[in-house]
Design a protein around this motif. Structure first.
Motif, short mmCIF file in Angstrom:
data_model
loop_
_atom_site.label_atom_id
_atom_site.label_comp_id
_atom_site.label_asym_id
_atom_site.label_seq_id
_atom_site.Cartn_x
_atom_site.Cartn_y
_atom_site.Cartn_z
N ARG A 218 0.85 -1.19 0.00
CA ARG A 218 0.00 0.00 0.00
C ARG A 218 0.89 1.24 0.00
NH1 ARG A 218 -5.38 -0.42 0.75
NH2 ARG A 218 -6.22 -2.48 1.19
N PRO A 219 1.04 1.87 -1.17
CA PRO A 219 1.91 3.05 -1.26
C PRO A 219 1.35 4.24 -0.47
CG PRO A 219 1.46 2.10 -3.42
CD PRO A 219 0.50 1.47 -2.47
N ILE A 220 2.25 4.93 0.22
CA ILE A 220 1.93 6.20 0.85
C ILE A 220 3.03 7.18 0.47
CG2 ILE A 220 0.59 5.24 2.77
CD1 ILE A 220 3.03 5.48 4.55
N SER A 221 2.70 8.45 0.33
CA SER A 221 3.66 9.44 -0.13
C SER A 221 4.33 10.12 1.05
CB SER A 221 2.98 10.47 -1.02
OG SER A 221 3.91 11.43 -1.45
N VAL A 222 5.51 9.62 1.43
CA VAL A 222 6.29 10.23 2.50
C VAL A 222 7.38 11.12 1.91
CG1 VAL A 222 7.87 9.74 4.42
CG2 VAL A 222 5.84 8.31 4.08
N LEU A 223 7.91 10.72 0.76
CA LEU A 223 9.01 11.45 0.11
C LEU A 223 8.55 12.14 -1.16
CD1 LEU A 223 11.76 8.72 0.52
CD2 LEU A 223 11.42 10.74 1.93
#
Length: 306
Positions: A218-223
């Motif tokens: 599950r991709p999450i946008s941290v960078l």
């Protein structure tokens, strides 16, 4: 959770004396002799100072300045050639940055926007392949002993990383959308919250690919990787696009698609305080924050302790 070691040390600095180890080229010696002759002939003290500074390896000069400013810190190495304007400093398993005057110390993460690479995370993984660290470089890059005033302050993100880790996650709150499933469909299921620009996530992906597991990523946008996540999620073959993204390949946009599942992933991450990647979740909701080696993961997925 933190793998941070104190920067404090009582031993001498381990920075090599490059001035005695590196043989000067003949032309550089000729330049020195010529400069010295000019200096003595004209009484040019400034010229001598310039020659001395010209000859001194920048990393060694910075190391000497750093030793004067942080005398209790055992510095392992100083490298001023990797990042323009900054010198990379290692002290044991810790990593931070300093400017060439050794006045400004930077505790945090350096990100190459051209190559889309987290340089700090990559370097830390090179230094400590098996370190148990969440949120890429947050905890270790912030590791410092308050006995050195210059290292006492820590950024908010790093302070959060030092807080008690999440123990369980209610995966049932998440919709089916937003997941990219790959691996062995008959293996044990492991859920991973990841970022395609996170070096630890790439390393974890390679490790999981060598195991008999079913991965629900599950991709999450941290960078700042949401644009890449959208492309991967909208690809015809999501799993293939996922591995291509980790290997640094360019993912072609296939047109808009419903990415509300990715929105749900990020809302879930914010709600439960997932500030870094990777986050690994077992089918019973148990959580690991950060990269783990294969042997550890195999034991943990069988019910072992984290």
């Amino acid at each position: 959770m933190s793998a941070t070691e104190h920067l404090e040390g009582s031993a001498e600095s381990a920075v090599p004396d490059l001035e005695t180890e590196v043989k000067r080229p003949l032309m550089r010696n000729a330049f020195l002799y010529f400069t010295c002759a000019l200096a003595f002939a004209g009484g040019g003290i400034a010229t001598l100072a310039y020659a001395r500074d010209f000859m001194a390896p920048p990393s060694k000069s910075v190391a000497e300045l750093l030793k004067a400013r942080l005398p209790k810190t055992k510095v392992t190495s100083v490298n001023c050639d990797k990042v323009d304007g900054l010198c990379e400093v290692t002290a044991g398993s810790n990593l931070f940055y300093i400017d060439r005057t050794a006045r400004y110390l930077v505790i945090g993460r350096v990100y190459d926007m051209e190559t889309r690479q987290d340089l700090t995370a990559t370097r830390l993984l090179e230094m400590n392949p098996d370190m148990l660290l969440g949120g890429s470089a947050k905890a270790n890059a912030a590791g410092a002993d308050d006995s050195e005033p210059g290292l006492a302050a820590r950024p908010a993100a790093a302070a959060k990383a030092a807080a008690a880790p999440v123990q369980k996650l209610p995966l049932g709150e998440l919709p089916k959308e937003g997941a990219i499933v790959w691996g062995n469909s008959s293996g044990k299921t492991v859920t991973v919250f990841s970022d395609f620009r996170c070096s630890y996530c790439r390393a974890l992906s390679n490790t999981l690919a060598s195991m008999n597991v079913r991965v629900v990523e599950r991709p999450i946008s941290v960078l700042g990787s949401r644009d890449m996540a959208d492309k991967v999620y909208c690809a015809k073959d999501k799993a293939k696009a996922l591995h291509a993204a980790y290997s640094g390949q360019d993912i072609k946009a296939t047109g808009p698609c419903n990415t509300s599942g990715l929105d749900a992933n990020e809302a879930f991450a914010r709600k439960h305080g997932l500030g870094g990647t990777p986050v690994i979740v077992r089918d019973d909701g148990s959580v690991l924050e950060g990269y783990r080696p294969k042997e550890f993961l195999e034991n943990w997925l069988k019910g072992g302790q984290s």
